[in-house]
Design a protein around this motif. Structure first.
Motif, PDB file in Angstrom:
ATOM      1  N   SER A 160     -16.523 -29.290  -7.915  1.00 19.97           N
ATOM      2  CA  SER A 160     -17.283 -28.118  -7.525  1.00 19.97           C
ATOM      3  C   SER A 160     -18.328 -28.449  -6.485  1.00 19.97           C
ATOM      4  CB  SER A 160     -17.963 -27.512  -8.756  1.00 19.97           C
ATOM      5  OG  SER A 160     -18.705 -26.372  -8.380  1.00 19.97           O
ATOM      6  N   SER A 161     -18.597 -27.484  -5.622  1.00 18.95           N
ATOM      7  CA  SER A 161     -19.701 -27.602  -4.664  1.00 18.95           C
ATOM      8  C   SER A 161     -21.006 -27.121  -5.279  1.00 18.95           C
ATOM      9  CB  SER A 161     -19.375 -26.803  -3.406  1.00 18.95           C
ATOM     10  OG  SER A 161     -18.172 -27.265  -2.849  1.00 18.95           O
ATOM     11  N   ASP A 162     -20.958 -26.741  -6.550  1.00 14.50           N
ATOM     12  CA  ASP A 162     -22.164 -26.335  -7.275  1.00 14.50           C
ATOM     13  C   ASP A 162     -22.822 -27.608  -7.830  1.00 14.50           C
ATOM     14  OD1 ASP A 162     -24.116 -25.275  -8.907  1.00 14.50           O
ATOM     15  OD2 ASP A 162     -22.802 -23.774  -9.824  1.00 14.50           O
ATOM     16  N   VAL A 163     -23.561 -28.294  -6.969  1.00 13.66           N
ATOM     17  CA  VAL A 163     -24.116 -29.593  -7.341  1.00 13.66           C
ATOM     18  C   VAL A 163     -25.092 -29.459  -8.502  1.00 13.66           C
ATOM     19  CG1 VAL A 163     -25.384 -31.592  -6.513  1.00 13.66           C
ATOM     20  CG2 VAL A 163     -23.850 -30.408  -4.993  1.00 13.66           C
ATOM     21  N   LEU A 164     -25.848 -28.379  -8.496  1.00 13.90           N
ATOM     22  CA  LEU A 164     -26.820 -28.177  -9.582  1.00 13.90           C
ATOM     23  C   LEU A 164     -26.105 -28.145 -10.934  1.00 13.90           C
ATOM     24  CD1 LEU A 164     -29.691 -25.538  -9.526  1.00 13.90           C
ATOM     25  CD2 LEU A 164     -28.321 -25.946 -11.546  1.00 13.90           C
ATOM     26  N   ARG A 165     -25.049 -27.358 -11.001  1.00  9.24           N
ATOM     27  CA  ARG A 165     -24.280 -27.241 -12.234  1.00  9.24           C
ATOM     28  C   ARG A 165     -23.639 -28.585 -12.621  1.00  9.24           C
ATOM     29  NH1 ARG A 165     -22.488 -26.317 -17.190  1.00  9.24           N
ATOM     30  NH2 ARG A 165     -20.317 -26.984 -17.308  1.00  9.24           N
ATOM     31  N   GLN A 166     -23.030 -29.240 -11.673  1.00  5.16           N
ATOM     32  CA  GLN A 166     -22.322 -30.477 -11.976  1.00  5.16           C
ATOM     33  C   GLN A 166     -23.286 -31.580 -12.392  1.00  5.16           C
ATOM     34  OE1 GLN A 166     -19.532 -29.316 -12.632  1.00  5.16           O
ATOM     35  NE2 GLN A 166     -18.112 -30.447 -11.332  1.00  5.16           N
ATOM     36  N   PHE A 167     -24.474 -31.582 -11.797  1.00  3.82           N
ATOM     37  CA  PHE A 167     -25.498 -32.545 -12.205  1.00  3.82           C
ATOM     38  C   PHE A 167     -25.854 -32.319 -13.674  1.00  3.82           C
ATOM     39  CE2 PHE A 167     -29.951 -33.875 -12.700  1.00  3.82           C
ATOM     40  CZ  PHE A 167     -29.863 -35.186 -12.273  1.00  3.82           C
ATOM     41  N   SER A 168     -26.013 -31.053 -14.068  1.00  3.01           N
ATOM     42  CA  SER A 168     -26.340 -30.737 -15.462  1.00  3.01           C
ATOM     43  C   SER A 168     -25.210 -31.111 -16.404  1.00  3.01           C
ATOM     44  CB  SER A 168     -26.620 -29.235 -15.617  1.00  3.01           C
ATOM     45  OG  SER A 168     -27.601 -28.828 -14.710  1.00  3.01           O
ATOM     46  N   ALA A 169     -23.970 -31.026 -15.910  1.00  2.00           N
ATOM     47  CA  ALA A 169     -22.799 -31.243 -16.774  1.00  2.00           C
ATOM     48  C   ALA A 169     -22.381 -32.707 -16.836  1.00  2.00           C
ATOM     49  CB  ALA A 169     -21.622 -30.403 -16.268  1.00  2.00           C
ATOM     50  N   ARG A 170     -23.071 -33.582 -16.114  1.00  2.00           N
ATOM     51  CA  ARG A 170     -22.576 -34.964 -15.996  1.00  2.00           C
ATOM     52  C   ARG A 170     -22.503 -35.667 -17.344  1.00  2.00           C
ATOM     53  NH1 ARG A 170     -27.855 -34.880 -15.377  1.00  2.00           N
ATOM     54  NH2 ARG A 170     -29.155 -36.722 -15.696  1.00  2.00           N
ATOM     55  N   GLY A 171     -23.385 -35.277 -18.294  1.00  2.00           N
ATOM     56  CA  GLY A 171     -23.377 -35.903 -19.619  1.00  2.00           C
ATOM     57  C   GLY A 171     -22.129 -35.566 -20.422  1.00  2.00           C
ATOM     58  N   GLN A 172     -21.427 -34.507 -20.023  1.00  2.00           N
ATOM     59  CA  GLN A 172     -20.218 -34.099 -20.753  1.00  2.00           C
ATOM     60  C   GLN A 172     -18.953 -34.696 -20.152  1.00  2.00           C
ATOM     61  OE1 GLN A 172     -20.474 -29.786 -20.680  1.00  2.00           O
ATOM     62  NE2 GLN A 172     -22.625 -29.958 -21.250  1.00  2.00           N
ATOM     63  N   ALA A 173     -19.119 -35.613 -19.218  1.00  2.00           N
ATOM     64  CA  ALA A 173     -17.943 -36.194 -18.560  1.00  2.00           C
ATOM     65  C   ALA A 173     -17.045 -36.886 -19.577  1.00  2.00           C
ATOM     66  CB  ALA A 173     -18.388 -37.190 -17.492  1.00  2.00           C
ATOM     67  N   ARG A 174     -15.753 -36.602 -19.511  1.00  2.00           N
ATOM     68  CA  ARG A 174     -14.746 -37.300 -20.313  1.00  2.00           C
ATOM     69  C   ARG A 174     -13.621 -37.673 -19.368  1.00  2.00           C
ATOM     70  NH1 ARG A 174     -13.924 -32.372 -24.473  1.00  2.00           N
ATOM     71  NH2 ARG A 174     -15.962 -32.331 -25.432  1.00  2.00           N
ATOM     72  N   PRO A 175     -13.319 -38.903 -19.072  1.00  2.00           N
ATOM     73  CA  PRO A 175     -14.059 -40.104 -19.453  1.00  2.00           C
ATOM     74  C   PRO A 175     -15.428 -40.166 -18.763  1.00  2.00           C
ATOM     75  CG  PRO A 175     -12.318 -40.642 -17.875  1.00  2.00           C
ATOM     76  CD  PRO A 175     -12.135 -39.201 -18.233  1.00  2.00           C
ATOM     77  N   LYS A 176     -16.229 -41.106 -19.199  1.00  2.00           N
ATOM     78  CA  LYS A 176     -17.634 -41.120 -18.787  1.00  2.00           C
ATOM     79  C   LYS A 176     -17.825 -41.714 -17.402  1.00  2.00           C
ATOM     80  CE  LYS A 176     -20.070 -40.124 -22.830  1.00  2.00           C
ATOM     81  NZ  LYS A 176     -19.971 -38.729 -22.377  1.00  2.00           N
ATOM     82  N   LYS A 177     -17.515 -40.934 -16.409  1.00  2.00           N
ATOM     83  CA  LYS A 177     -17.808 -41.300 -15.019  1.00  2.00           C
ATOM     84  C   LYS A 177     -17.900 -40.001 -14.243  1.00  2.00           C
ATOM     85  CE  LYS A 177     -12.869 -42.426 -14.466  1.00  2.00           C
ATOM     86  NZ  LYS A 177     -11.906 -43.412 -13.967  1.00  2.00           N
ATOM     87  N   TYR A 178     -18.682 -40.022 -13.196  1.00  2.00           N
ATOM     88  CA  TYR A 178     -18.850 -38.800 -12.416  1.00  2.00           C
ATOM     89  C   TYR A 178     -19.405 -39.166 -11.047  1.00  2.00           C
ATOM     90  CZ  TYR A 178     -23.627 -39.563 -14.023  1.00  2.00           C
ATOM     91  OH  TYR A 178     -24.835 -40.132 -14.304  1.00  2.00           O
TER      92      TYR A 178
END
Ligand code: ZN
Length: 524
Positions: free
Chosen positions: A287-305
């Protein structure tokens, strides 16, 4: 049924003109080639995702257990092949930062069979926000929109979390429709309204394509409702509305608000939406919604972003696995289906998974089956947590889409929404993009493997397998561009970056192939 083709177009049987080819569709379901209005298949963000997840895109190495993500193959070749085998012949990559347009076009040119287009992103960039701050007036924004469309060869304009992504650069971590972007002093609402009007006045057939604020958050349906109301009497398209269908009810303070959104869409006749259906399995959110993706980084599966800020919208790439046993994911699955089933008019609700954000596009056949068969939905629902279903209306919905409604939603309506009069139908004068399906009890199988597909009148798929490789064109809007705006952009780029404004231009000769582009007229 016989379909007659001449010069890559469908001709009426009674014209008497000699057909180059007559297609016998007897016993088959005949539709125009499918059109996907929102699928992330090329460009900088997609490539970051590919680099981050090599284990899911070894097209040449079959993994012992295929994941939904690995089924899409991830190469340009596999993208074109798999779309064609499902009977899709036109696909829009909906999120290209103008500076990355040439890259996106080169990659799309390498994607076989399908025609394609890009939407260029505006609305968090310094130039547009500065025009608004300085009170330069709507005409300047209109002229800039025209210049961007021409320069990047885009078919339309998208805005992603309008103002929110710009505010993110000031360390702001949540942003709603009426909040003000620091420094520029403009609200998200004002940006959306200004771009909506500009796109309309330039005469671009496709209305402004909006990714609303507050994606994914409980209670965000109110943001979407405000955006729908703000459309007023001009056209506006809301992308992946499923991701905005969340209330705060229930045991986990997360519930479906699809009925409220559907009611609002049904009432707002100038508004179109696409769904962004979620399906279960491994995928990656791009997504180009960096604000949203920054907030969602903790939910990454697998844990990388990867979170990339900088140029205008930047990008966030967060891998994610939707699980049928997850309360939240089950609600998301239900919200998408509820929107499909509760929005009355198949001309205004578009079929997407926001590939690959909700699910890879290879999930489409299964979703068609879910829409057409309430028993199949009940089977799927039986796998989901009961307490999650209880905060949705899905179990009570009995509507079943007809084949004709599927054809409208995936062919006729998108052709109209994008201004492509020669697509989406099989009447005389239509481009000979034809998908023939073998009807059967298994609807998913029918849509997964088209019996035959013709692109520009040429047979490209037989029995679900590509039989001929060819390359399509990139569709782009052709607005009138004011000379004053060209001069202004030259000055801006020189002053700001010491670079020519042409750095993002997609020239005629960029793609070493005859007729790589196709012009789509703007209303004057
Ligand atoms: Zn998207």
């Amino acid at each position: 049924m016989l379909i007659r083709i001449r010069n890559a177009q469908i001709v009426a049987p009674q014209t008497g003109a000699q057909a180059d080819e007559t297609v016998d569709a007897s016993g088959l379901v005949a539709m125009a080639g499918g059109i996907d209005i929102h699928s992330h298949i090329a460009g900088a963000n997609v490539n970051t995702a590919r680099l981050m997840l090599p284990e899911h895109h070894r097209a040449h190495v079959r993994r012992p257990v295929e994941t939904p993500l690995s089924q899409v193959g991830w190469t340009t070749f596999e993208t074109g092949r798999l779309y064609a085998e499902m009977g899709f012949t036109t696909v829009v990559e909906p999120a290209v930062a103008p500076h990355h347009a040439l890259h996106a076009h080169l990659e799309l040119a390498d994607t076989p069979i399908i025609d394609k287009a890009i939407l260029a992103i505006l609305g968090n960039d310094d130039f547009v926000l500065d025009l608004m701050r300085s009170g330069d007036g709507p005409n300047a924004i209109r002229d800039h929109v025209a210049w961007i469309l021409e320069t990047t060869r885009a078919l339309g304009i998208k805005v992603v979390n309008a103002g929110g992504v710009a505010a993110f650069k000031d360390n702001i971590r949540s942003f709603s429709f009426d909040e003000v972007v620091p420094y520029y002093g403009v609200t998200s609402r004002a940006i959306v309204k200004a771009l909506q009007k500009a796109v309309h006045e330039v005469g671009v057939p496709h209305p402004l394509h909006v990714h609303c604020n507050n994606l994914g958050l409980p209670g965000n349906f109110e943001t979407a409702l405000m955006t729908i109301v703000a459309a007023e009497d001009l056209p506006l398209h809301l992308a992946h509305l499923q991701f905005y269908g969340y209330g705060k009810e229930g045991p986990q303070s997360f519930s479906s608000t699809a009925p409220q959104l559907a009611e609002a869409v049904n009432a707002a006749k100038t508004v179109t939406i696409d769904v962004g259906q979620v399906m279960f399995g491994q995928t990656v959110t791009i997504s180009s919604d960096v604000l949203r993706q920054f907030s969602a980084r903790g939910q990454a599966r697998p844990k990388k972003y990867a979170i990339i800020d900088g140029d205008s919208n930047g990008a966030g790439i967060v891998p994610y696995e939707y699980r049928a046993g997850s309360f939240h994911n089950a609600v998301q699955f239900a919200v998408g289906l509820e929107l499909f089933l509760l929005i009355d008019d198949p001309w205004r609700v578009f079929f997407t998974t926001d590939h690959p954000n909700g699910a890879p596009f290879t999930a489409y056949p299964e979703i068609f089956a879910l829409l057409m068969d309430k028993d199949r939905r009940a089977q799927w629902a039986s796998r989901l947590p009961a307490e999650a279903l209880a905060v949705t209306t899905l179990p009570s919905l009995t509507r079943e889409y007809t084949l004709s409604e599927i054809a409208t939603m995936t062919r006729a309506a998108p052709a109209k929404l994008l201004g492509l009069a020669d697509r989406g139908h099989l009447g005389a004068g239509a481009r000979a993009d034809i998908a023939l399906y073998r009807p059967g009890k298994d609807i998913a199988q029918m849509f997964r493997a088209a019996a035959r597909v013709y692109k520009d009148g040429e047979l490209v798929v037989r029995d679900g397998e590509v039989t001929r490789l060819r390359f399509g064109r990139a569709l782009h809007a052709t607005p009138v561009v004011e000379a004053a705006m060209r001069r202004r952009m030259t000055e801006y780029y020189d002053a700001r970056y010491g670079l020519p404004s042409d750095l993002m231009r997609v020239p005629d000769g960029a793609i070493g192939r005859a007729e790589p582009f196709e012009a789509v007229a703007c209303a004057s």
